[in-house]
Design an enzyme around this catalytic site. Structure first.
Site, short mmCIF file in Angstrom:
data_model
loop_
_atom_site.label_atom_id
_atom_site.label_comp_id
_atom_site.label_asym_id
_atom_site.label_seq_id
_atom_site.Cartn_x
_atom_site.Cartn_y
_atom_site.Cartn_z
N HIS A 28 38.02 24.64 15.12
CA HIS A 28 39.34 25.27 15.25
C HIS A 28 39.23 26.73 15.70
CE1 HIS A 28 43.58 25.89 14.64
NE2 HIS A 28 43.74 24.74 13.99
N GLU A 55 41.26 21.58 20.40
CA GLU A 55 40.55 20.89 19.32
C GLU A 55 40.33 19.44 19.71
OE1 GLU A 55 43.06 21.73 15.74
OE2 GLU A 55 44.03 23.04 17.22
N HIS A 95 44.70 19.20 8.05
CA HIS A 95 43.32 19.68 8.14
C HIS A 95 42.49 19.44 6.88
CE1 HIS A 95 44.15 21.05 12.04
NE2 HIS A 95 44.55 22.27 11.80
#
Length: 355
Positions: A189, A320, A116
């Site tokens: 997210h 996502e 991420h």
């Protein structure tokens, strides 16, 4: 002359400090989009979705995303609740990649891999509010500098959260590199529980995913480069079924990228439909991206959330939409490289109903 030299040195030093730290002094605030019984709260810290409040079939309002009561809790968060993820969402194997003959090394913040965007990705920075209308939209921007978390080039990023009609929420994510080619894979997210964030697990909720293939992963959740069909496996959600119906076939729970069907030539394609029987709530999702990560919050371990409620494993699901994980190291995956002069654009549209 000495006095002037000192003045110019001081001015230069001040500008240098501001370039590197002034953005951190911008005030963190919470903004609410509201239209009738439908409301969404967002903070410019991490462009994070704090709450989504929806009526059920009887008109009862519930917050259907997981989160915290305090912004300080988001600063110490390891779950990425509601965050806007970047510069590259999901995982990059070995925390490195090569681009145009140059190897770029990134923070290894997940078992030797990059997750991420690194140890301080876009969900952990303060964004600038560019435009806000309570009944319409919120636009946030962030300027990512060359070398931030190891990624090449200066990158301007923008996200708009926007109401469409009466029951749709759109996210429009854009990014423009200025001086170097760079990978870009932004993602939202949010952790969804259509029964309400404090209603327990999501295993009895029904989901349909419009992806007939997945990108299999190793034990560290890095794709092996293959693209395989879901038919006949526990990953098959082509027909609606409950999240937990084949969980015994998926050790640890779902955390996998689905290759979406019928993406060629379409502006937006349907990603998934989620339904919760008790409340009657239904969420439909569309995107212009080729993949979606389906995650059943397997790593939540008694996390204290809103109102003191404790979130445990399977307390929510994430959808996502994205490019494929580790695309920078798999030439057969759709490229995430964006060149100067090009614009990355990622659209998500949620439609909420209750009956």
């Amino acid at each position: 002359m000495a006095k002037n030299s000192f003045f110019y040195f001081f001015a230069f030093f001040t500008l240098f400090l501001c370039k590197n730290s002034c953005r951190a002094t911008e005030e963190i605030k919470v903004y609410e989009l509201k239209k009738g019984d439908f409301s969404v709260k967002i903070t410019n810290y991490g462009a994070t979705v704090l709450s989504v409040i929806l009526p059920d079939k009887n008109g009862k309002l519930d917050d259907v995303v997981l989160g915290y009561d305090s912004i300080d809790d988001y600063k110490n968060d390891t779950t990425y609740f509601g965050g806007l993820i970047g510069r590259v969402a999901n995982r990059i194997g070995g925390a490195k990649f090569e681009l145009n003959g140059v190897e770029y090394k990134l923070p290894a913040n997940d078992h030797g891999n990059t997750l991420h965007g690194g140890s301080k990705g876009f969900s952990s920075v303060i964004w600038t509010v560019e435009d806000f209308e309570e009944d319409s939209h919120l636009t946030l921007t962030y300027n990512s500098f060359d070398g931030e978390q190891g990624f090449p080039g200066n990158l301007s990023v923008e996200v708009t959260y926007m109401f469409i009609e009466t029951n749709k929420l759109a996210l429009i994510m854009q990014a423009k590199p200025h001086n170097k080619a760079t990978p870009v894979n932004l993602a939202s997210h949010s952790y969804w529980n259509l029964g309400g964030h404090n209603s327990g697990d999501i295993l009895s909720q029904t989901i349909q995913i419009f992806g007939s293939k997945i990108t299999p992963v190793d034990d560290k959740l890095i794709p092996n480069g293959e693209i395989t069909p879901v038919k006949g496996t526990g990953f098959d959600f082509l027909q609606p079924r409950t999240v937990g119906s084949k969980l015994s076939e998926i050790p640890g729970g779902y955390d996998i990228n689905y290759v979406l069907d019928n993406t060629e030539g379409k502006h937006l394609q349907r990603v998934a439909i989620v339904q919760e029987s008790k409340s009657g709530r239904k969420m439909e999702l569309w995107t212009n991206k080729p993949g979606v990560q389906f995650y059943t919050s397997n790593m939540l371990d008694n996390v204290k959330g809103k109102g003191g409620f404790v979130y445990s494993k399977y307390a929510a699901l994430c959808l996502e939409t994205q490019g494929f994980p580790d695309s920078v190291n798999h030439p057969n995956f759709p490229s995430q490289i964006v060149n100067p002069g090009e614009t990355y654009k990622h659209i998500m549209v949620y439609r909420f109903t209750a009956s």
